[in-house]
Structure formats: structure tokens, C-alpha cells
Scaffold this active site. Structure first.
Site, PDB file in Angstrom:
ATOM      1  N   CYS A  39      -2.045   5.099   1.184  1.00 33.03           N
ATOM      2  CA  CYS A  39      -2.955   5.432   2.280  1.00 33.03           C
ATOM      3  C   CYS A  39      -2.946   6.945   2.498  1.00 33.03           C
ATOM      4  CB  CYS A  39      -2.581   4.729   3.578  1.00 33.03           C
ATOM      5  SG  CYS A  39      -3.710   5.194   4.908  1.00 33.03           S
ATOM      6  N   ASN A  51       0.842  -1.191   0.000  1.00 33.35           N
ATOM      7  CA  ASN A  51       0.000   0.000   0.000  1.00 33.35           C
ATOM      8  C   ASN A  51       0.884   1.251   0.000  1.00 33.35           C
ATOM      9  OD1 ASN A  51      -1.840   2.010   0.496  1.00 33.35           O
ATOM     10  ND2 ASN A  51      -2.480   1.252   2.495  1.00 33.35           N
ATOM     11  N   ASN A  59      -6.786   3.166  -4.448  1.00 34.61           N
ATOM     12  CA  ASN A  59      -7.114   3.465  -3.056  1.00 34.61           C
ATOM     13  C   ASN A  59      -8.109   4.634  -3.004  1.00 34.61           C
ATOM     14  OD1 ASN A  59      -6.931   3.703  -0.186  1.00 34.61           O
ATOM     15  ND2 ASN A  59      -4.854   2.905  -0.268  1.00 34.61           N
TER      16      ASN A  59
END
Lengths: 245, 301
Positions: free
Chosen positions: B130, B127, B192
Site C-alpha cells: 500500500c 498487502n 498494487n
């Protein structure tokens, strides 16, 4: 947890901007007083978490106040219409923690989740003192119902229009109830004052903005003495010593 | 009818995967339905050390969506590997995707390397997007050079397939996707959440304690779909499409845009049974559309 369509049986005004909605549908996942349901409302992305006030084998009741657009839509709904609910959420109160006599201190709609708790305690032969606080007499809910079930009911209102003038904690001081365990539900400042002013063990039902309502999004996590806890799934009821105010 | 898909040699019984952060560590729902109906599960974002995340409120409703500023609450990689994965593997045989986040290059590498050694994990999803943590997360996903650096470093330390989860919040998603591909990424997760805000007009304060949060839900579906399509047309590595997917129809649309598998995110917050219901709905819709094998629609548009 179960998800189902529930049919509205009644939706009545019981106090200022405050409604009780009775819904027919499965209730098998409700195990303890203080558990809640999460109501889907058309046009709104997230559900509205509402405590189950009481339930039987095929219906349940929730009490809600019109505070925004979602609850305004609910208040306009009529018997026969249906709502999708997630039912049986949260841990609920530990009725067994009380040995002989309980103090229930609630404020505003905090009276709703402790209603079934009082009934359960009385049915188990325990003494129940309920101290209820409201802003004003027009906001009062469930007072007669608590009396009818046999609880020792005392009242406080901020404007003195009903019972003692002042906070729930003022009424508790005036009444000096005997109890071996307390339960509290209401606005956070009220519960904090109750937990900090009362000696002895007890528990409080916390509130937080929720996402999923069932423990998978971690959106409503609070700090506790035993680490981070999800209000929706680990709570909403936490032991007094666990809560960090 | 074939719903099975394959990403980098990992077989998925169907392309439906609850997205990271919207389905906990899977075990939370194990008592509610048989998790084995799911193609895969992307676990809650995990960091090297345990994190509380941001203070509440960290959820705010939006038109057709939700803002969150959870901020990567997780128990840390050690607890993931010693407790969460074994618990999940007791009840679930499908694909497990570990979602890893970090605050520096070394931390990404160290955490991914630990997850890479775990037998219960099939794919690493890194990821770099974020929006809710400061000094990390999205900072790595908004520059092609930084995303490539993380990708190359993680790839050098890991043997499992590595997917890089990219951010909406960029001007040129294709440049970043290509940089990840060139740096050795096995696949990409797109996308995301989109950075957003709500204000309480009565109290004159942001609803989120963190002020800003990531927008997800149906509202972002067309944006996510466009980004998946742009990247699919420019890159040759598989894509897990993510962003506002709420139905089997959206799954088909994402796959037509170029995704090989599809993640269901905020819809799980609306309905914790959403991913299961989409899996059930998928063959019915395929039948209606005359799709015999789901693989035949990947990237047709």
C-alpha cells in the site's frame, strides 16, 4: 442504483456558464430530493456527480456549471445525443423531518438539489421559505421557478445586484423566517455558517471529490459525530449535529 | 466451455475477482446484482485496528486512470470477522479473499492469524504494497528480505493459502517475488497501485491532501501485464493478475501473460457493474478465440 443510457432532450444555458440538461431515461431509482446521478463523459476516467434537480416517470434534469473540460464537453452536447448515467445515488433529504414550516438556505448551484425538496414540502401542505445566495445576478438560477411553485423566496448576492447585499446568512437575519427545520446546500463555508448560526434542527448536503459515487471505494469519506461516513452513499445529506465542520 | 480455475485447491467458478479497495466489503453491492456471478471477491484492506485513512481529497482523476490516497480506511479485523464476513456470506457462496495490511511484522501475523480462523474466508492476501500509509505497507514490499520475512512469519501462523500482494514501485519485482516464493508464499497478487501525483494549477497545491497517491486504471495495464509475465516466467506459484483490467479481453491477456485469476480494480470505480459485465463477456470472447478451457491459455506467452 441503475445504470442506463439517457437521451438528451434539451441542454440550455440558464445563467452565466450554467446549463440545464434534460435527459430521457429510467428514473425509478430516484426516491428523494437531493439524490444525484453520476454522468460518464467520453475521454474522462471518472463520472461527474450532479444532483437531480427534478424528475418525472421517464426524464430528469440536472443543472451544471462549466468548471472544467468534462463539463465543457457536456455543454457542447445536443439533443438526441446520449450519456450513460448511474442514477439514484445518495440518500437525499428527509422531507418528513419538517413538521410545518421549512427554511431552505442554498448558495449557487445548491439551488438545484433542494428544488424538488421544496416542491415536495409544499405539496405536503408545509410552508417553505427559500433563501438563495449567488455571487451576482448573472449567476442566479431557478429563482422564478421557486416563486412559481409557491415558496416564499428571498435573495442575497455578494455584489448586491440582486436582493440583500451579502451572504445567505445576512438575508436570513433580515427575513427572520419562522421554521421548525432547515435544509441547506451550497459551498461548504456557506453551509457551515448556516448550520452554526441557526438554532434548531436541520440538515446539509455535503460535497467531496468522489471515486465510484456508490459507496464501494471509500474515496469520499468524511468525519462525522457518529464515525467515518461515505459522502456518496451514507450522504450526501447529513444531520446538522452529525457534521464536523 | 470451462471458465473454472483453481488456486491452491480453492475453486473459482471463473477467474474474475473485484480487487481489494475497489469493491468495499462486497455487501455494499449485494442489492445491485447477484454477487454469485463473481469468481471471487477481494475485500477492502483490513488492519488490526480501525482506521479512518487519509484526509480528503483522496481521489484525483488522471488520463485513463485514477489516483487514490484512501489510506486503508477500514473498521478493523474484529468488525470484518464479526460483521462484514457474516453479512457477505448470507448472500455470497464464491471465494472470499481477505486483504490484510499492517504496520509491523507482529501486527501482520496477529491480523492474519485472526482471519485464518474465520470459516467464511478462503484465501489471505497480504498487502505489502500500500503506497498510502506511512511506516508500513509498501515498506515491506519494496525489499526482498522484508517481504520474505513477512511471508515466512504469516505462513507459520496460518493454514489458509497465503498470497502476497506486491508493489509496482520496485526496481526488481522478480527478486521480490522469488523471495516470497522461497519464504513459502502460496501465490502472488501482482500488482498494487503505482505511486503518482496531480497538481491543481490554479491553486498551486497537490490535488490529494496526502500529496501522493496510488495510480490505477487502464493507464497501468501494460506495466502490470509485463510484471505478471516476468514473475510468471521466474516463479512456480499461481498469480492473481491485477492492474488496469477493464474488459474480458484484458482478462485473457493477463492469463496469457501467466495469471491464473484476474482482479478488476479501478474499473469498478468507473462502472460498479464492471466485474459482472466482464464475467458475462468472457465466454463470448472465449468462443470467438476458440478457447474451450480457460486454463489452456495460462502462461502461454
Amino acid at each position: 442504483m441503475e445504470k442506463a443510457l439517457y437521451t438528451i432532450l434539451s441542454n440550455e444555458l440558464i445563467a452565466d456558464k450554467t446549463f440545464r440538461m434534460r435527459l430521457a431515461g429510467p428514473t425509478g431509482s430516484l426516491k428523494r430530493a437531493g439524490q444525484f446521478v453520476d454522468v460518464a463523459i467520453d475521454g474522462f476516467y471518472l463520472r461527474r456527480p450532479l444532483a437531480a434537480q427534478e424528475w418525472d416517470s421517464d426524464s430528469l434534469a440536472v443543472i451544471y456549471k462549466v468548471v472544467g473540460e468534462g463539463t465543457a464537453i457536456m455543454s457542447d452536447m445536443a439533443p438526441g445525443q446520449s450519456l450513460e448515467l448511474l442514477c439514484g445515488l445518495g440518500n437525499g433529504f428527509d422531507a418528513d423531518a419538517c413538521r410545518k414550516s421549512a427554511l431552505i438556505a442554498c448558495g449557487g448551484l445548491g439551488a438545484s438539489p433542494v428544488f424538488s425538496l421544496a416542491k415536495e414540502l409544499l405539496e405536503a401542505g408545509k410552508k417553505v421559505c427559500v433563501v438563495m445566495g449567488f455571487n451576482t445576478a448573472a449567476d442566479a438560477v431557478l429563482v422564478e421557478e421557486f416563486k412559481a411553485m409557491g415558496a416564499d423566496v428571498h435573495l442575497a448576492t455578494m455584489d448586491g445586484s440582486l436582493g440583500v447585499k451579502g451572504f445567505v446568512t445576512d438575508a436570513i437575519k433580515a427575513v427572520q423566517p419562522e421554521f421548525d427545520y432547515f435544509y441547506t446546500c451550497g459551498p461548504a463555508p456557506m453551509m457551515k455558517a448556516v448550520c452554526q448560526s441557526l438554532e434548531g434542527p436541520g440538515e446539509a448536503s455535503l460535497e467531496e471529490r468522489m471515486g465510484c459515487g456508490c459507496g464501494i471505494c471509500y474515496g469520499c469519506t468524511c468525519h462525522t459525530a457518529s464515525g467515518p461516513k461515505r459522502v456518496c452513499a451514507d450522504g450526501p445529506v447529513f444531520k446538522k449535529e452529525d457534521i464536523i465542520w | 466451455m470451462v471458465t473454472e480455475v483453481n488456486l491452491c485447491g480453492v475453486r473459482f467458478a471463473n477467474p474474475v475477482i473485484p480487487a481489494s479497495g475497489t469493491f468495499g466489503f462486497g455487501v455494499e453491492m449485494a442489492g445491485e446484482f447477484d454477487l454469485n456471478v463473481l469468481g471471487g471477491i477481494s475485500l477492502k484492506g483490513t488492519t488490526l485496528e480501525a482506521r479512518f485513512g487519509n484526509e480528503c481529497p483522496r481521489i484525483a482523476e488522471t488520463p485513463d486512470g485514477v489516483l487514490n490516497s484512501v489510506g486503508l480506511q477500514n473498521p478493523g479485523i474484529d468488525v470484518l470477522l464479526s460483521e462484514k464476513i457474516p453479512q457477505l456470506r448470507k448472500v455470497y457462496d464464491g471465494v472470499v479473499i481477505a486483504n490484510i495490511s499492517g504496520f509491523g511484522l507482529e501486527e501482520y501475523v496477529k491480523t492474519c492469524a485472526l482471519a485464518d480462523k474465520c470459516q467464511g474466508i478462503d484465501i489471505l492476501e497480504v498487502n505489502v504494497s500500500c503506497p498510502n500509509v506511512h511506516g508500513g505497507g509498501m515498506a515491506f514490499g519494496t525489499s526482498a528480505a522484508a517481504a520474505a520475512e513477512v511471508t515466512a512469519a504469516v505462513k507459520a501462523a496460518c493454514r489458509k493459502p497465503v498470497f502476497i500482494k506486491l508493489s509496482h514501485n520496485v526496481t526488481d519485482i522478480v527478486a521480490i517475488a522469488k523471495a516470497c516464493e522461497e519464504a513459502g508464499a502460496d501465490g502472488l497478487t501482482l500488482v498494487n497501485t503505482l505511486l503518482g501525483m496531480r497538481i491543481d494549477i490554479n491553486r498551486r497545491v497537490p490535488i490529494l491532501a496526502n500529496r501522493y497517491g496510488g495510480l490505477s486504471g487502464r493507464a497501468i495495464f501494460p506495466v502490470a501485464l509485463r510484471m505478471v509475465n516476468q514473475v510468471a516466467r521466474a516463479c512456480n506459484i499461481p498469480i492473481m493478475g491485477c492492474g488496469g483490467v477493464s474488459s474480458a479481453s484484458d482478462v485473457i491477456e493477463m492469463m496469457m501473460a501467466g495469471a491464473t485469476a484476474v482482479q478488476v480494480g479501478a474499473e469498478n470505480l468507473k462502472n460498479p457493474f464492471a466485474s459482472k459485465e466482464i464475467v458475462e463477456e468472457l465466454p463470448v470472447l472465449m468462443q470467438k478465440l476458440g478457447i474451450q478451457n480457460i486454463n489452456e491459455i495460462i502462461g502461454v506467452v
